[in-house]
Write a protein that holds these residues in place. Sequence first.
Motif, PDB file in Angstrom:
ATOM      1  N   ILE A 203     -22.594 -59.962 120.345  1.00  0.00           N
ATOM      2  CA  ILE A 203     -21.138 -60.037 120.258  1.00  0.00           C
ATOM      3  C   ILE A 203     -20.545 -59.346 121.474  1.00  0.00           C
ATOM      4  O   ILE A 203     -20.827 -58.174 121.728  1.00  0.00           O
ATOM      5  CB  ILE A 203     -20.633 -59.376 118.962  1.00  0.00           C
ATOM      6  CG1 ILE A 203     -21.261 -60.067 117.747  1.00  0.00           C
ATOM      7  CG2 ILE A 203     -19.112 -59.437 118.883  1.00  0.00           C
ATOM      8  CD1 ILE A 203     -21.018 -59.338 116.433  1.00  0.00           C
ATOM      9  N   ALA A 204     -19.736 -60.085 122.238  1.00  0.00           N
ATOM     10  CA  ALA A 204     -19.120 -59.551 123.450  1.00  0.00           C
ATOM     11  C   ALA A 204     -17.603 -59.564 123.315  1.00  0.00           C
ATOM     12  O   ALA A 204     -17.039 -60.436 122.633  1.00  0.00           O
ATOM     13  CB  ALA A 204     -19.551 -60.368 124.664  1.00  0.00           C
ATOM     14  N   TYR A 205     -16.946 -58.615 123.959  1.00  0.00           N
ATOM     15  CA  TYR A 205     -15.501 -58.446 123.847  1.00  0.00           C
ATOM     16  C   TYR A 205     -14.856 -58.469 125.236  1.00  0.00           C
ATOM     17  O   TYR A 205     -15.442 -58.000 126.214  1.00  0.00           O
ATOM     18  CB  TYR A 205     -15.157 -57.111 123.184  1.00  0.00           C
ATOM     19  CG  TYR A 205     -15.648 -56.969 121.767  1.00  0.00           C
ATOM     20  CD1 TYR A 205     -14.812 -57.254 120.683  1.00  0.00           C
ATOM     21  CD2 TYR A 205     -16.940 -56.537 121.500  1.00  0.00           C
ATOM     22  CE1 TYR A 205     -15.260 -57.113 119.378  1.00  0.00           C
ATOM     23  CE2 TYR A 205     -17.401 -56.397 120.197  1.00  0.00           C
ATOM     24  CZ  TYR A 205     -16.556 -56.684 119.137  1.00  0.00           C
ATOM     25  OH  TYR A 205     -17.006 -56.558 117.840  1.00  0.00           O
ATOM     26  N   SER A 206     -13.644 -58.984 125.275  1.00  0.00           N
ATOM     27  CA  SER A 206     -12.849 -58.869 126.498  1.00  0.00           C
ATOM     28  C   SER A 206     -12.267 -57.462 126.581  1.00  0.00           C
ATOM     29  O   SER A 206     -12.401 -56.658 125.646  1.00  0.00           O
ATOM     30  CB  SER A 206     -11.720 -59.896 126.487  1.00  0.00           C
ATOM     31  OG  SER A 206     -10.744 -59.555 125.496  1.00  0.00           O
ATOM     32  N   ASP A 207     -11.602 -57.160 127.685  1.00  0.00           N
ATOM     33  CA  ASP A 207     -10.894 -55.893 127.785  1.00  0.00           C
ATOM     34  C   ASP A 207      -9.692 -55.888 126.844  1.00  0.00           C
ATOM     35  O   ASP A 207      -9.189 -56.941 126.426  1.00  0.00           O
ATOM     36  CB  ASP A 207     -10.400 -55.686 129.219  1.00  0.00           C
ATOM     37  CG  ASP A 207     -11.529 -55.490 130.212  1.00  0.00           C
ATOM     38  OD1 ASP A 207     -12.613 -55.035 129.795  1.00  0.00           O
ATOM     39  OD2 ASP A 207     -11.322 -55.814 131.397  1.00  0.00           O
ATOM     40  N   TYR A 208      -9.211 -54.687 126.511  1.00  0.00           N
ATOM     41  CA  TYR A 208      -7.954 -54.581 125.769  1.00  0.00           C
ATOM     42  C   TYR A 208      -6.830 -55.087 126.667  1.00  0.00           C
ATOM     43  O   TYR A 208      -6.701 -54.669 127.816  1.00  0.00           O
ATOM     44  CB  TYR A 208      -7.686 -53.131 125.373  1.00  0.00           C
ATOM     45  CG  TYR A 208      -8.697 -52.576 124.388  1.00  0.00           C
ATOM     46  CD1 TYR A 208      -8.606 -52.872 123.028  1.00  0.00           C
ATOM     47  CD2 TYR A 208      -9.735 -51.748 124.817  1.00  0.00           C
ATOM     48  CE1 TYR A 208      -9.531 -52.358 122.125  1.00  0.00           C
ATOM     49  CE2 TYR A 208     -10.660 -51.228 123.919  1.00  0.00           C
ATOM     50  CZ  TYR A 208     -10.550 -51.539 122.571  1.00  0.00           C
ATOM     51  OH  TYR A 208     -11.470 -51.036 121.686  1.00  0.00           O
ATOM     52  N   THR A 209      -6.037 -55.996 126.140  1.00  0.00           N
ATOM     53  CA  THR A 209      -5.014 -56.665 126.935  1.00  0.00           C
ATOM     54  C   THR A 209      -3.652 -56.481 126.290  1.00  0.00           C
ATOM     55  O   THR A 209      -3.510 -56.716 125.077  1.00  0.00           O
ATOM     56  CB  THR A 209      -5.330 -58.164 127.052  1.00  0.00           C
ATOM     57  OG1 THR A 209      -6.662 -58.316 127.567  1.00  0.00           O
ATOM     58  CG2 THR A 209      -4.345 -58.864 127.966  1.00  0.00           C
ATOM     59  N   PRO A 210      -2.613 -56.066 127.022  1.00  0.00           N
ATOM     60  CA  PRO A 210      -1.283 -55.870 126.421  1.00  0.00           C
ATOM     61  C   PRO A 210      -0.673 -57.193 125.978  1.00  0.00           C
ATOM     62  O   PRO A 210      -0.886 -58.242 126.593  1.00  0.00           O
ATOM     63  CB  PRO A 210      -0.470 -55.231 127.550  1.00  0.00           C
ATOM     64  CG  PRO A 210      -1.203 -55.572 128.798  1.00  0.00           C
ATOM     65  CD  PRO A 210      -2.650 -55.682 128.438  1.00  0.00           C
ATOM     66  N   VAL A 211       0.109 -57.130 124.910  1.00  0.00           N
ATOM     67  CA  VAL A 211       0.707 -58.340 124.342  1.00  0.00           C
ATOM     68  C   VAL A 211       1.966 -58.765 125.087  1.00  0.00           C
ATOM     69  O   VAL A 211       2.463 -59.874 124.860  1.00  0.00           O
ATOM     70  CB  VAL A 211       1.043 -58.138 122.852  1.00  0.00           C
ATOM     71  CG1 VAL A 211      -0.204 -57.801 122.052  1.00  0.00           C
ATOM     72  CG2 VAL A 211       2.116 -57.051 122.668  1.00  0.00           C
ATOM     73  N   ASP A 212       2.484 -57.911 125.956  1.00  0.00           N
ATOM     74  CA  ASP A 212       3.786 -58.190 126.571  1.00  0.00           C
ATOM     75  C   ASP A 212       3.703 -58.477 128.058  1.00  0.00           C
ATOM     76  O   ASP A 212       4.681 -58.314 128.792  1.00  0.00           O
ATOM     77  CB  ASP A 212       4.736 -57.015 126.326  1.00  0.00           C
ATOM     78  CG  ASP A 212       4.197 -55.699 126.858  1.00  0.00           C
ATOM     79  OD1 ASP A 212       3.040 -55.678 127.343  1.00  0.00           O
ATOM     80  OD2 ASP A 212       4.934 -54.694 126.799  1.00  0.00           O
ATOM     81  N   ALA A 213       2.536 -58.916 128.538  1.00  0.00           N
ATOM     82  CA  ALA A 213       2.379 -59.239 129.968  1.00  0.00           C
ATOM     83  C   ALA A 213       1.448 -60.424 130.109  1.00  0.00           C
ATOM     84  O   ALA A 213       0.523 -60.615 129.302  1.00  0.00           O
ATOM     85  CB  ALA A 213       1.831 -58.035 130.731  1.00  0.00           C
ATOM     86  N   VAL A 214       1.691 -61.233 131.147  1.00  0.00           N
ATOM     87  CA  VAL A 214       0.815 -62.371 131.417  1.00  0.00           C
ATOM     88  C   VAL A 214      -0.599 -61.863 131.686  1.00  0.00           C
ATOM     89  O   VAL A 214      -0.804 -60.894 132.432  1.00  0.00           O
ATOM     90  CB  VAL A 214       1.335 -63.178 132.619  1.00  0.00           C
ATOM     91  CG1 VAL A 214       0.353 -64.282 132.997  1.00  0.00           C
ATOM     92  CG2 VAL A 214       2.702 -63.776 132.301  1.00  0.00           C
ATOM     93  N   THR A 215      -1.577 -62.511 131.072  1.00  0.00           N
ATOM     94  CA  THR A 215      -2.958 -62.050 131.208  1.00  0.00           C
ATOM     95  C   THR A 215      -3.565 -62.495 132.524  1.00  0.00           C
ATOM     96  O   THR A 215      -3.127 -63.482 133.119  1.00  0.00           O
ATOM     97  CB  THR A 215      -3.827 -62.616 130.078  1.00  0.00           C
ATOM     98  OG1 THR A 215      -4.030 -64.017 130.298  1.00  0.00           O
ATOM     99  CG2 THR A 215      -3.186 -62.413 128.720  1.00  0.00           C
TER     100      THR A 215
END
Length: 267
Positions: A203-215
């Motif tokens: 199981i691999a995860y992406s980085d924590y990404t803010p919900v209020d900015a373009v990824t």
Amino acid sequence: MARQKGHIKYVGTLGEVRHFKIKGNEGYFAGLKGGPTAEQVKNDPGFIRTRENMSEFTACANAGKSLRVGLSALMKQMSDSQLTGRLTAIMKKINIEDGSEARGQRAVLVSQQPQYLKGLDFNRNISFNGVFRAPFTLTATVGRNESTLSIPEFNPLNFLNIPSGATHFRFINAISVVSDTIFNPITGAYEPAEPALNEMSNIAYSDYTPVDAVTPIIDVTAALPGAPTMTINVAVLGSIGIEFYQMVGSNYYLFNAGNALKIQETF
């Protein structure tokens, strides 16, 4: 099986009637107590069909369990209370597709009928497609022991169904193996065709990404440990998910709601 209505709610036996609850279902249920003895079911010629059904049900339940064990690290936050039963029902659909064996010995050939699993949401109340709507791809290597989830940049406010209070999210790419389950006439029991590969996962995860900015562009690669060689007797499942978090100070706290996981591909 009857369902109780009205204001009187109780469990236990009253006369010849049992009253009980079923996990995951609302209301109270009732049914007659008693039935055939274990000895009758085991040996009586009149119960041969019952024995065949019981044997195959055990095989289907074990196949479903193998799937859940491979993704056990995600089950607590991603599954509903009836996932076990739903997986067993899916494995039974696969089981009856096997026309090469007699009843009571039909195999659960997940490798040949993976379409029954593709698209399964682990929580029937939360659809992954309802949470995340941006384009993405999930591809596997030729050897089927590694997969990559690729997501072009997107605006979370436009393409995510974000729970109130969430500040961050991250994607999940899970690769797992489910072996075919076959009947062994020597032992008289069902066994995985490939026990060494069955239930393997990563199981691999992406980085924590803010919900209020373009990824940025997101790539998440999951590889089975040791780069094992897959055989024709296994299905490799590519599951994708999303988790939501609230950042407090420098810590990320996982939300109990809004998280979703589905089987996207079978390789």
